[in-house]
Each structure stands twice: as C-alpha cells, then as structure tokens.
Design an enzyme around this catalytic site. Structure first.
Site, PDB file in Angstrom:
ATOM      1  N   HIS A  22       0.828  -1.214   0.000  1.00 33.15           N
ATOM      2  CA  HIS A  22       0.000   0.000   0.000  1.00 33.15           C
ATOM      3  C   HIS A  22       0.862   1.262   0.000  1.00 33.15           C
ATOM      4  O   HIS A  22       2.043   1.253   0.355  1.00 33.15           O
ATOM      5  CB  HIS A  22      -0.941   0.011   1.209  1.00 33.15           C
ATOM      6  N   GLU A  92      -2.164  -7.060   7.929  1.00 29.81           N
ATOM      7  CA  GLU A  92      -0.784  -6.981   8.393  1.00 29.81           C
ATOM      8  C   GLU A  92      -0.586  -7.839   9.642  1.00 29.81           C
ATOM      9  O   GLU A  92      -1.537  -8.145  10.368  1.00 29.81           O
ATOM     10  CB  GLU A  92      -0.432  -5.514   8.699  1.00 29.81           C
TER      11      GLU A  92
END
Length: 198
Positions: A22, A92
C-alpha cells in the site's frame, strides 16, 4: 501438504504473483508499527498509488486480492482495481502491544527486538501468520493465471517467504517500500523472485 509444493507440481507454470504494498500513511512514513489501526493514505501516498495504474495497465490478472484495511483497498482503487476481492488473511502482522510505536522505541526495553524473531505481546506469532498466508497461497494456487495482491509490508514479506517454501521468518530478508511492485513466479519449476521492490 505445503500449498506451495502443490502449486509447483507443474514444472511448466508461467503464471505470476504480483505484490503491491500500500501507499504511504502517516505511520509508515514515521516508522510506527501499523496493523489493526485503519489509517488512510497521505496525500503523497495517494499520488504515488495512482501512478501504479499506468505501471499495471498492460497486465492481465485472473484474480485481484486486497487486504481489508483502507490503506490497501485505496491503493488498489487508485491503481485501477476498485473491485479487488477483500481477503481477511492479507491483513498486516498483528503487532499487539507494539501497535503505533517504532522499532527504536521497542528496543529501549527489548534490545535487538524484531518482529521476525522475538515475541509480540498480545500480537501474532510467526506460526499464526504462516497459517493464514498459507491459505492465501492455496487460493492463488487454484487460479490458472496471474494474481495481483495489495497488502502490507510484513504480510507481503512473509507471503514471499512462504511462496519460496521458506519459514515465514525468512521474510526478514525482503525489504519492501510503500507503493512498490514485486513479482514472484517460477524458474524451471521452482518458485522464484522475478522482480522486487520496484
């Protein structure tokens, strides 16, 4: 059975796994551990994420996956994939009590700490991370064609280690910047890195 091994059984496979971390957030910019905190991209992060659209436009993907976190979903959208399939397993690494603080701050009380080799209080263990990323690889293995994944630094580094049939902690060797593109694939039937952190 290792899902990677299953995927590698055909020595003639040419499909590739594309990885995109990202774009920049305030916390990634300052080095703060970000897992469950759902931060937006910075203005610069949005701009760089949008530049991925041109880089990926010529590619054809049979499956596009994204982490559910807004920083990954927004990166996918800006890169030209607003309909990316959300996969909860791509979140994550859960940093537990270390959420929102830097490695340097952690090392003030735990010298030499890294997420790859040391405990994460109230967070995930390497084995837990490996379990969910193995599920991602199994999903990818079922696709006959290229797959694109939008996710996070440690998750993608760990995913790469599993793709290469390594222990998830070997992800420590694969440094990954924000809004970068990496490509995994095959070399004579063995899983391989084709491009990294570009």
């Amino acid at each position: 059975m290792n899902p990677v091994t299953t995927h590698a059984q055909s020595t003639e496979r040419e499909d590739r796994l594309w990885l995109v971390r990202h774009g920049e957030t305030d916390w990634s910019k300052s080095g703060r551990h970000t897992s469950t905190t759902d931060l937006p991209l910075t203005a610069e992060g949005e701009q760089v994420a949008a530049s991925l659209k041109e880089r990926l436009a010529a590619e054809q993907f049979d499956l596009v996956l994204t982490s559910p976190m807004q920083r990954a979903r927004r990166t996918a959208e800006l890169a030209g994939f607003p309909d990316a399939e959300v996969d909860e397993d791509l979140v994550e690494w859960n940093y537990g009590d270390y959420e929102g603080i830097t490695t340097a701050e952690i090392r003030e009380t735990v010298p030499g700490w890294t997420v790859w080799k040391d405990p994460v209080p109230n967070g995930e263990t390497p084995a837990q991370v490996a379990t969910r990323l193995n599920r991602v690889i199994a999903k990818i293995a079922a696709v006959d064609g290229d797959v694109l994944v939008f996710a996070h630094s440690h998750a993608l580094r760990a995913l790469t280690a599993r793709w290469l049939e390594l222990n998830v902690t070997e992800g420590r060797h694969f440094v990954l910047g924000t809004a970068t593109v990496s490509v995994l694939g095959w070399e004579r039937g063995s899983p391989a890195i084709h491009r990294w952190n570009c």
